[in-house]
Scaffold this motif. Structure first.
Motif, mmCIF file in Angstrom:
data_model
loop_
_atom_site.group_PDB
_atom_site.id
_atom_site.type_symbol
_atom_site.label_atom_id
_atom_site.label_comp_id
_atom_site.label_asym_id
_atom_site.label_seq_id
_atom_site.Cartn_x
_atom_site.Cartn_y
_atom_site.Cartn_z
ATOM 1 N N SER A 77 0.811 -1.346 -0.047
ATOM 2 C CA SER A 77 -0.149 0.009 0.092
ATOM 3 C C SER A 77 1.106 1.152 -0.124
ATOM 4 O O SER A 77 0.242 2.320 0.034
ATOM 5 C CB SER A 77 -1.057 0.017 1.239
ATOM 6 O OG SER A 77 -1.789 -1.083 1.491
ATOM 7 N N GLY A 78 2.050 1.133 -0.034
ATOM 8 C CA GLY A 78 3.014 2.268 -0.181
ATOM 9 C C GLY A 78 4.067 2.724 0.824
ATOM 10 O O GLY A 78 4.885 3.237 1.076
ATOM 11 N N MET A 79 3.798 1.679 2.026
ATOM 12 C CA MET A 79 4.711 1.920 3.072
ATOM 13 C C MET A 79 5.895 1.441 2.956
ATOM 14 O O MET A 79 6.017 0.481 2.555
ATOM 15 C CB MET A 79 3.838 1.305 4.510
ATOM 16 C CG MET A 79 4.506 1.723 5.703
ATOM 17 S SD MET A 79 3.551 1.074 7.087
ATOM 18 C CE MET A 79 2.428 2.254 7.444
ATOM 19 N N ASP A 80 6.876 1.942 3.663
ATOM 20 C CA ASP A 80 8.494 1.299 3.593
ATOM 21 C C ASP A 80 8.202 -0.017 4.311
ATOM 22 O O ASP A 80 7.791 -0.224 5.441
ATOM 23 C CB ASP A 80 9.279 2.329 4.400
ATOM 24 C CG ASP A 80 10.624 1.774 4.615
ATOM 25 O OD1 ASP A 80 11.310 1.717 3.663
ATOM 26 O OD2 ASP A 80 10.816 1.090 5.691
ATOM 27 N N ARG A 81 9.015 -0.941 3.450
ATOM 28 C CA ARG A 81 8.788 -2.484 3.998
ATOM 29 C C ARG A 81 9.240 -2.623 5.394
ATOM 30 O O ARG A 81 8.790 -3.217 6.175
ATOM 31 C CB ARG A 81 9.202 -3.310 3.007
ATOM 32 C CG ARG A 81 9.368 -4.736 3.464
ATOM 33 C CD ARG A 81 8.014 -5.444 3.417
ATOM 34 N NE ARG A 81 8.081 -6.722 3.904
ATOM 35 C CZ ARG A 81 8.007 -7.813 3.411
ATOM 36 N NH1 ARG A 81 8.271 -7.763 2.027
ATOM 37 N NH2 ARG A 81 8.095 -9.145 4.013
ATOM 38 N N SER A 82 10.394 -2.093 5.616
ATOM 39 C CA SER A 82 11.117 -2.299 6.850
ATOM 40 C C SER A 82 10.216 -1.672 7.985
ATOM 41 O O SER A 82 10.136 -2.346 9.195
ATOM 42 C CB SER A 82 12.387 -1.494 6.895
ATOM 43 O OG SER A 82 13.319 -2.091 5.988
ATOM 44 N N ARG A 83 9.716 -0.579 7.934
ATOM 45 C CA ARG A 83 8.798 0.102 8.924
ATOM 46 C C ARG A 83 7.767 -0.643 9.009
ATOM 47 O O ARG A 83 7.220 -1.004 10.101
ATOM 48 C CB ARG A 83 8.513 1.627 8.490
ATOM 49 C CG ARG A 83 7.959 2.079 9.708
ATOM 50 C CD ARG A 83 7.939 3.752 9.528
ATOM 51 N NE ARG A 83 9.187 4.359 9.373
ATOM 52 C CZ ARG A 83 9.566 4.765 8.153
ATOM 53 N NH1 ARG A 83 9.247 4.787 7.253
ATOM 54 N NH2 ARG A 83 10.917 5.438 8.570
ATOM 55 N N ASP A 85 7.247 -4.038 8.437
ATOM 56 C CA ASP A 85 7.690 -5.395 9.207
ATOM 57 C C ASP A 85 7.895 -5.051 10.792
ATOM 58 O O ASP A 85 7.366 -5.870 11.347
ATOM 59 C CB ASP A 85 9.020 -5.774 8.484
ATOM 60 C CG ASP A 85 8.716 -6.506 7.246
ATOM 61 O OD1 ASP A 85 7.366 -6.666 7.108
ATOM 62 O OD2 ASP A 85 9.406 -7.089 6.697
ATOM 63 N N TYR A 86 8.400 -4.050 11.113
ATOM 64 C CA TYR A 86 8.792 -3.658 12.565
ATOM 65 C C TYR A 86 7.322 -3.691 13.327
ATOM 66 O O TYR A 86 7.296 -3.742 14.151
ATOM 67 C CB TYR A 86 9.556 -2.368 12.730
ATOM 68 C CG TYR A 86 11.102 -2.763 12.619
ATOM 69 C CD1 TYR A 86 11.621 -3.638 13.400
ATOM 70 C CD2 TYR A 86 11.867 -2.116 11.545
ATOM 71 C CE1 TYR A 86 12.906 -3.764 13.229
ATOM 72 C CE2 TYR A 86 13.131 -2.625 11.280
ATOM 73 C CZ TYR A 86 13.904 -3.411 12.213
ATOM 74 O OH TYR A 86 14.989 -3.704 12.228
ATOM 75 N N MET A 87 6.223 -2.698 12.433
ATOM 76 C CA MET A 87 4.873 -2.689 12.891
ATOM 77 C C MET A 87 4.483 -4.231 13.433
ATOM 78 O O MET A 87 3.617 -4.362 14.215
ATOM 79 C CB MET A 87 4.306 -1.894 11.937
ATOM 80 C CG MET A 87 4.570 -0.387 12.034
ATOM 81 S SD MET A 87 3.473 0.592 10.864
ATOM 82 C CE MET A 87 1.978 0.551 11.509
ATOM 83 N N GLY A 88 4.596 -4.982 12.288
ATOM 84 C CA GLY A 88 4.239 -6.426 12.416
ATOM 85 C C GLY A 88 4.607 -7.239 13.529
ATOM 86 O O GLY A 88 4.196 -7.899 14.451
ATOM 87 N N MET A 89 6.157 -6.797 13.902
ATOM 88 C CA MET A 89 6.845 -7.397 15.003
ATOM 89 C C MET A 89 6.212 -7.135 16.298
ATOM 90 O O MET A 89 5.962 -7.718 17.289
ATOM 91 C CB MET A 89 8.209 -7.070 14.858
ATOM 92 C CG MET A 89 8.898 -7.747 13.788
ATOM 93 S SD MET A 89 10.772 -7.093 13.735
ATOM 94 C CE MET A 89 11.021 -7.192 12.055
ATOM 95 N N LEU A 90 6.074 -5.639 16.267
ATOM 96 C CA LEU A 90 5.192 -5.240 17.616
ATOM 97 C C LEU A 90 3.973 -5.749 17.829
ATOM 98 O O LEU A 90 3.562 -6.090 18.982
ATOM 99 C CB LEU A 90 4.927 -3.572 17.531
ATOM 100 C CG LEU A 90 6.531 -2.913 17.243
ATOM 101 C CD1 LEU A 90 5.977 -1.544 17.406
ATOM 102 C CD2 LEU A 90 7.341 -3.295 18.774
ATOM 103 N N GLY A 91 3.072 -6.027 16.728
ATOM 104 C CA GLY A 91 1.875 -6.793 16.931
ATOM 105 C C GLY A 91 2.082 -8.255 17.489
ATOM 106 O O GLY A 91 1.213 -8.607 18.209
ATOM 107 N N THR A 92 3.167 -8.656 17.065
ATOM 108 C CA THR A 92 3.468 -10.273 17.603
ATOM 109 C C THR A 92 3.748 -10.427 19.180
ATOM 110 O O THR A 92 3.194 -11.200 19.791
ATOM 111 C CB THR A 92 4.516 -11.038 17.003
ATOM 112 O OG1 THR A 92 5.789 -10.372 17.480
ATOM 113 C CG2 THR A 92 4.161 -10.845 15.339
#
Length: 250
Positions: A77-83, A85-92
């Motif tokens: 959707s246009g978001m930086d992939r690294s950022r 992924d880090y958001m996803g890690m916080l979700g875990t």
């Protein structure tokens, strides 16, 4: 006349047989019960099933974060992939804390280890410490993925299983009870496979888990069991080693 002293040979003490040690992979969708966020009823049910195996099997868990964020989808959707992924890690990690809470309510000592430093809510990920927790009948939940972007939680599950010397990876799936020759929701002729090799899965592009994870398991001789979450006591049965789902092996 001197009395002779009789010697008695005592049988050598036998070391207890090593216990089964498993790595359970739970997707974020499991925590959400199909919705955004955490569904307490679903997570409590999973925790109670895991609690029934404590003392018999040593269980480590890797959780996903798809009920909050999916890095790959956010990046599309246009978001930086690294950022993303880090958001996803916080979700875990949020899912880890939810599962820890319900496990402790069920009377199970639990430790959360995070690949990203957050000392107020989780221990740092240290494999030897995780193994020691498992040996003391504590459930260990691994959060924050690998601590690096571009790694799926499938790959992390394989990596953590190897690092803590688990006997098998248990892949819990929602909506399906194993691996099929095709999508059973779309193809009425799809056949469930009781057994599958990693080579067959890779050649036929059967998406048991991502290819990096499958290759890691294949190269290190680590078996995997793909089973369905639905069904009374399925998580307990899988952890205890009951034959179910699909076994993926070398």
């Amino acid at each position: 006349m001197e009395a002779t002293q009789e010697t008695v040979d005592f049988p050598a003490a036998q070391e207890p047989a090593p216990r089964r040690r498993v790595l359970l992979k739970l997707s974020g969708e499991v925590f959400g019960g199909g919705k955004l966020g955490v569904d307490p009823v679903t997570v409590r049910g999973v925790a109670e099933q895991i609690a029934k195996t404590v003392g018999v099997v040593e269980t480590a868990i890797v959780v996903g974060g798809g009920n909050f964020f999916r890095g790959a989808e956010l990046s599309q959707s246009g978001m930086d992939r690294s950022r993303a992924d880090y958001m996803g890690m916080l979700g875990t990690v949020m899912n880890c804390l939810a599962l820890q809470d319900f496990l402790e309510q069920a009377g199970v000592e639990t430790r959360v280890q995070s690949a990203i430093s957050m000392a107020q809510v989780a221990e740092a990920y240290i494999p030897r410490r995780a193994i020691r927790h498992l040996e003391k009948d504590r459930v260990v939940i691994f959060g924050a993925g690998a601590g690096l972007p571009y790694f799926s939680t499938d790959t992390v599950a394989a990596q953590r299983a190897l690092e803590v010397r688990a006997d098998v990876v248990l892949m819990a799936k929602s909506g399906v009870d194993g691996v099929y020759t095709a999508d059973p929701k779309k193809d009425p002729d799809a056949v469930k496979l009781d057994r599958l090799t990693y080579d067959e899965a890779l050649i036929k592009d059967i998406r048991v888990m991502d290819q990096t994870a499958m290759t890691m398991c294949k190269d290190n001789g680590l078996d995997m069991v793909v089973f369905g979450m639905e069904g009374e006591g399925n998580v307990t049965r899988a952890i205890l080693g009951e034959r179910m789902g699909t076994v993926v092996t070398v």
